[in-house]
Enzyme design. Structure first.
Site, short mmCIF file in Angstrom:
data_model
loop_
_atom_site.label_atom_id
_atom_site.label_comp_id
_atom_site.label_asym_id
_atom_site.label_seq_id
_atom_site.Cartn_x
_atom_site.Cartn_y
_atom_site.Cartn_z
N ALA A 66 0.86 -1.18 0.00
CA ALA A 66 0.00 0.00 0.00
C ALA A 66 0.90 1.23 0.00
CB ALA A 66 -0.87 -0.02 1.23
N THR A 67 0.69 2.05 -1.00
CA THR A 67 1.58 3.20 -1.15
C THR A 67 1.04 4.09 -2.26
OG1 THR A 67 3.90 3.79 -1.39
CG2 THR A 67 3.09 2.24 -2.95
#
Lengths: 290, 255
Positions: A66-67
């Protein structure tokens, strides 16, 4: 002995580097038991894990899947940025992760995905480009660079399929031989199988990308200044606002941490090479951006 | 043949004579520190002779092109693998010289049934935070000489001594800027070149006048081209090596 500039092939045969049939003593201390050991061994281990164990690993290892990373063409080349947050499940485990990694003087990899795999791919890529230049006495071509990255992503497929090590990067570069009047900046987007696509004006990936892709499209099509016509400051302000927007809706993306003075990583790639924008400059842009 | 010491020594001597004859006409190479790093310079006719080995290490050599290429690849491969397996900072000239190159040279030279390497090599490393530059000269028989103020390779020992003497006389306490280093390196190269030509004819004196230096430079540059590579500490990336382009060299030499 001559591996024709192919670093992966060199690594594979490194324990048998020879001159006239005589194994060199110097190289014997750097045995490479197999191609990309630090990637391959976990892949092999993961393949034999019982199903319930895989499930456990998928939650503990997927730190930075997640980024948000984003790249766009601006007047002088490419501007590329990433937030600094690394997460494991709902926990923030690191707030100074570097997801925008310079590979050589004119190219940058922005990573989203499992950090162990992503950092290793970036490291192999960096060494591969250097080795080609040093051994073959010329820079690897743009197409050669793209294919090298494709191979590495494809090699990582077993990890991606198990949900514990997918890497979806953005690769951006500036082709220095381009005519000075032409913007030589190029942005490439990869899928998990290693296929690459050139995105002409912008690309974004990671969990926060879904919130800003539409904004990018809107700005590029109907914005007051088209992305490609922006100067460095305009482009920086825009990219900071985009990351801020992503962080507003995506818990796994961090914004600007004023308390700890942690800024996103923002780099430019121009005719003159890769440059990291300083915190001071980003601070000034934030003052404009908010 | 090793159980017949006299024949073995004779064979080694013959081999040394043969290699030295082959090396004698080679275009010398000069290595000099300058304010921001180190410079390697030679004059070549076509084939590249100055190479990047690693971030802070460069190489040049005289000898047979096939041997130069083979050994260049060996040291480049080794440095690349070590940097990947460990870290870039762990690659250094001392290890590459003593654990990879020197014994390879010696082994080939003394294996009298195999082919010898016709080569002399000069490597340079600029320090990573350390103040000193290191020039390493490796002879065809594996002998290693490490110097810090400059490094040269020429066809014979006498040529190298004359070049070193010229550099010593021109020595300044502070490292020169790049332009001055280029000019001094070219003149030193010309000293070596002039001597390699005179030794081919007769055993002449190894004194070379400034007029002769200018004459050699003018004559040799009609066919050859100056090749210069620098390890420049002021470059921003990890890689400190770059070859100077024709414009940079011409601008400096004509100054």
């Amino acid at each position: 002995m001559n591996h024709k500039g192919d670093f992966l092939s060199l690594l594979k045969h490194a324990d048998t580097l020879q001159v006239d049939g005589e194994q060199t003593q110097g190289i014997s201390e750097v045995n490479v038991p197999e191609l990309l050991p630090s990637i391959k061994k976990p892949i092999r281990d993961a393949m034999v894990l019982p199903t319930q164990d895989r499930q456990t690993h998928s939650t503990t290892l997927a730190l930075a899947e997640a980024t948000t990373v984003v790249a766009m063409r601006y007047k002088d080349g490419i501007i590329i940025a990433g937030d600094r947050r690394a997460t494991a499940g709902t926990s923030v485990v690191h707030d100074r992760a570097e997801k925008v990694i310079p590979i050589d003087s004119h190219s940058v990899l922005a990573i989203s995905g499992a950090p162990a795999m992503a950092f290793e791919i970036a490291r192999v890529l960096k060494h591969s480009f250097q080795y080609f230049r040093r051994s073959q006495l010329q820079e690897l071509s743009v197409e050669g660079k793209l294919r090298t990255l494709s191979r590495l992503i494809l090699d990582n497929l077993p990890m991606a399929l198990q949900g514990i090590g997918a890497v979806i990067p953005i690769f951006a570069l500036y082709a220095p031989q381009t005519d000075e009047t032409v913007n030589g900046g190029k942005i490439y987007f990869y899928d998990a199988l290693g296929a690459h696509f050139e995105n002409v004006d912008f690309a974004t990936t990671g969990s926060g990308s879904v919130w800003i892709r539409g904004v990018l499209r809107y700005l590029d099509r109907w914005g007051e200044t088209r992305l490609e016509d922006m100067d460095e400051q305009q482009a920086t302000i825009t990219i900071l606002r985009l990351l801020d927007t992503a962080s507003e809706y995506d818990a796994a993306t961090s914004g600007y941490n004023a308390k700890a003075e942690i800024f996103p990583t923002v780099k430019t790639i121009t005719r003159h090479g890769v440059e990291t924008l300083t915190d001071k400059f980003l601070n000034e842009c934030y003052a404009e951006a908010t | 043949m090793r159980d017949m010491p006299y024949r073995w020594i004779e064979a080694i001597q013959d081999r040394a004579d043969y290699i030295e004859d082959q090396l004698k006409p080679g275009s010398p190479v000069v290595g000099l520190p300058y304010a921001d790093g180190s410079l390697l310079l030679t004059v070549s006719k076509g084939a590249q002779k100055i190479f990047e080995v690693h971030d802070r290490i460069a190489l040049s050599a005289i000898g047979h092109p096939a041997d130069i290429e083979r050994l260049r690849m060996l040291v480049t491969d080794t440095a690349s693998v070590q940097a990947f397996q460990s870290a870039t900072e762990d690659v250094n000239l001392h290890r590459l010289t003593h654990y990879v190159l020197a014994h390879t040279f010696k082994q080939a030279f003394e294996s009298i049934v195999g082919e010898a390497y016709i080569i002399k090599m000069l490597l340079v490393e600029i320090g990573n935070g350390a103040p000193e530059t290191q020039f390493t000269h490796i002879n065809y028989d594996g002998n290693v000489k490490v110097q810090h103020e400059s490094g040269v390779i020429g066809g014979t020992e006498e040529i190298e001594t004359a070049m070193q003497n010229y550099l010593t006389e021109a020595k300044n306490d502070t490292p020169p800027d790049l332009d001055s280093a280029l000019q001094l390196a070219l003149k030193t190269w010309a000293v070596g070149r002039k001597l390699s030509q005179s030794f081919a004819d007769a055993e002449d004196s190894n004194e070379v006048s400034e007029d002769e230096i200018d004459e050699v430079i003018n004559t040799e540059l009609e066919e050859g081209e100056i090749e210069a590579g620098i390890l420049d500490n002021s470059l921003s990336g990890d890689t400190k090596f770059r070859l100077l382009n024709k414009d940079e060299i011409t601008r400096t030499i004509n100054r």
